[in-house]
Design a protein around this motif. Sequence first.
Motif, PDB file in Angstrom:
ATOM      1  N   MET A   1      72.404  32.304  50.619  1.00 13.81           N
ATOM      2  CA  MET A   1      71.403  31.563  50.265  1.00 13.81           C
ATOM      3  C   MET A   1      70.110  31.858  51.404  1.00 13.81           C
ATOM      4  N   LEU A   2      68.988  31.998  50.701  1.00 16.15           N
ATOM      5  CA  LEU A   2      68.125  32.370  51.393  1.00 16.15           C
ATOM      6  C   LEU A   2      67.400  30.931  51.779  1.00 16.15           C
ATOM      7  N   ARG A   3      66.712  31.014  53.055  1.00 15.27           N
ATOM      8  CA  ARG A   3      66.090  29.916  53.735  1.00 15.27           C
ATOM      9  C   ARG A   3      64.521  30.150  54.035  1.00 15.27           C
ATOM     10  N   ASP A   4      63.720  29.393  54.339  1.00 11.25           N
ATOM     11  CA  ASP A   4      62.605  29.661  54.937  1.00 11.25           C
ATOM     12  C   ASP A   4      62.632  30.541  55.999  1.00 11.25           C
ATOM     13  N   LEU A   5      61.588  31.552  56.117  1.00 12.37           N
ATOM     14  CA  LEU A   5      61.886  32.388  57.386  1.00 12.37           C
ATOM     15  C   LEU A   5      61.761  31.709  58.518  1.00 12.37           C
ATOM     16  N   ALA A   6      60.812  30.752  58.699  1.00 12.04           N
ATOM     17  CA  ALA A   6      60.503  29.985  59.749  1.00 12.04           C
ATOM     18  C   ALA A   6      61.870  29.226  60.256  1.00 12.04           C
ATOM     19  N   ASP A   7      62.476  28.668  59.496  1.00  8.58           N
ATOM     20  CA  ASP A   7      64.055  28.311  59.754  1.00  8.58           C
ATOM     21  C   ASP A   7      64.939  29.212  60.150  1.00  8.58           C
ATOM     22  N   VAL A   8      65.015  30.288  59.693  1.00  8.61           N
ATOM     23  CA  VAL A   8      65.801  31.403  60.250  1.00  8.61           C
ATOM     24  C   VAL A   8      65.504  31.717  61.524  1.00  8.61           C
ATOM     25  N   LEU A   9      64.112  31.918  61.992  1.00 10.65           N
ATOM     26  CA  LEU A   9      63.747  32.320  63.185  1.00 10.65           C
ATOM     27  C   LEU A   9      64.147  31.278  64.480  1.00 10.65           C
ATOM     28  N   VAL A  50      55.719  31.567  50.050  1.00 10.94           N
ATOM     29  CA  VAL A  50      56.582  31.440  51.201  1.00 10.94           C
ATOM     30  C   VAL A  50      57.687  32.590  51.419  1.00 10.94           C
ATOM     31  N   LEU A  51      57.736  33.291  52.553  1.00  9.06           N
ATOM     32  CA  LEU A  51      58.825  34.027  52.679  1.00  9.06           C
ATOM     33  C   LEU A  51      60.148  33.327  53.038  1.00  9.06           C
ATOM     34  N   GLN A  52      61.162  33.838  52.366  1.00  6.19           N
ATOM     35  CA  GLN A  52      62.584  33.242  52.497  1.00  6.19           C
ATOM     36  C   GLN A  52      63.340  34.623  52.969  1.00  6.19           C
ATOM     37  N   ALA A  53      64.300  34.140  53.708  1.00  8.27           N
ATOM     38  CA  ALA A  53      65.062  35.221  54.381  1.00  8.27           C
ATOM     39  C   ALA A  53      66.219  34.744  54.832  1.00  8.27           C
ATOM     40  N   ASP A  54      67.317  35.691  55.148  1.00  7.13           N
ATOM     41  CA  ASP A  54      68.619  35.344  55.747  1.00  7.13           C
ATOM     42  C   ASP A  54      69.196  36.670  56.350  1.00  7.13           C
ATOM     43  N   VAL A  55      69.808  36.519  57.522  1.00  4.73           N
ATOM     44  CA  VAL A  55      70.715  37.783  57.892  1.00  4.73           C
ATOM     45  C   VAL A  55      71.729  37.909  57.073  1.00  4.73           C
ATOM     46  N   LEU A  56      71.863  39.370  56.504  1.00  4.76           N
ATOM     47  CA  LEU A  56      72.932  39.877  56.000  1.00  4.76           C
ATOM     48  C   LEU A  56      74.211  39.595  56.851  1.00  4.76           C
ATOM     49  N   ARG A  57      75.195  39.084  56.387  1.00  4.57           N
ATOM     50  CA  ARG A  57      76.626  38.741  57.155  1.00  4.57           C
ATOM     51  C   ARG A  57      77.573  39.723  57.085  1.00  4.57           C
ATOM     52  N   ASN A  58      77.316  40.772  55.931  1.00  6.57           N
ATOM     53  CA  ASN A  58      78.454  41.822  55.994  1.00  6.57           C
ATOM     54  C   ASN A  58      77.838  42.733  55.052  1.00  6.57           C
ATOM     55  N   LEU A  59      78.601  44.072  54.885  1.00  8.49           N
ATOM     56  CA  LEU A  59      78.072  44.992  53.629  1.00  8.49           C
ATOM     57  C   LEU A  59      78.164  44.399  52.424  1.00  8.49           C
ATOM     58  N   ALA A  60      78.895  43.781  52.103  1.00  9.50           N
ATOM     59  CA  ALA A  60      78.921  43.218  50.695  1.00  9.50           C
ATOM     60  C   ALA A  60      77.940  42.589  50.324  1.00  9.50           C
ATOM     61  N   ASP A  61      77.169  41.696  51.255  1.00  7.21           N
ATOM     62  CA  ASP A  61      75.778  41.143  51.009  1.00  7.21           C
ATOM     63  C   ASP A  61      74.859  41.948  51.035  1.00  7.21           C
TER      64      ASP A  61
END
Length: 84
Positions: A1-9, A50-61
């Motif tokens: 699930m993507l979140r606001d980039l500010a929250d990820v940072l 708004v930029l939304q993002a998240d770190v890819l947790r595995n190759l399947a993502d």
Amino acid sequence: MLRDLADVLLDLHEGMTAASQRWHTGVRLVDAQMALPMEVRAVFRDGGVVLQADVLRNLADAGWLAQPSRLTLTWSETPVETLP
């Protein structure tokens, strides 16, 4: 699930700060770098983008991405020189 980039940072910064506090007394983190594969998407919201993002947790993502975006972060207590 993507979140606001500010929250990820903020989460990345808090995680790094917490990790540095677990080290031995007298050791202080003054510089850290991360290069992470990210999924990034621009979303229209409230009349803006708004930029939304998240770190890819595995190759399947990342399986559906031709090439995942990479986010490179540097946290430092000293100013970083600006690029020409």
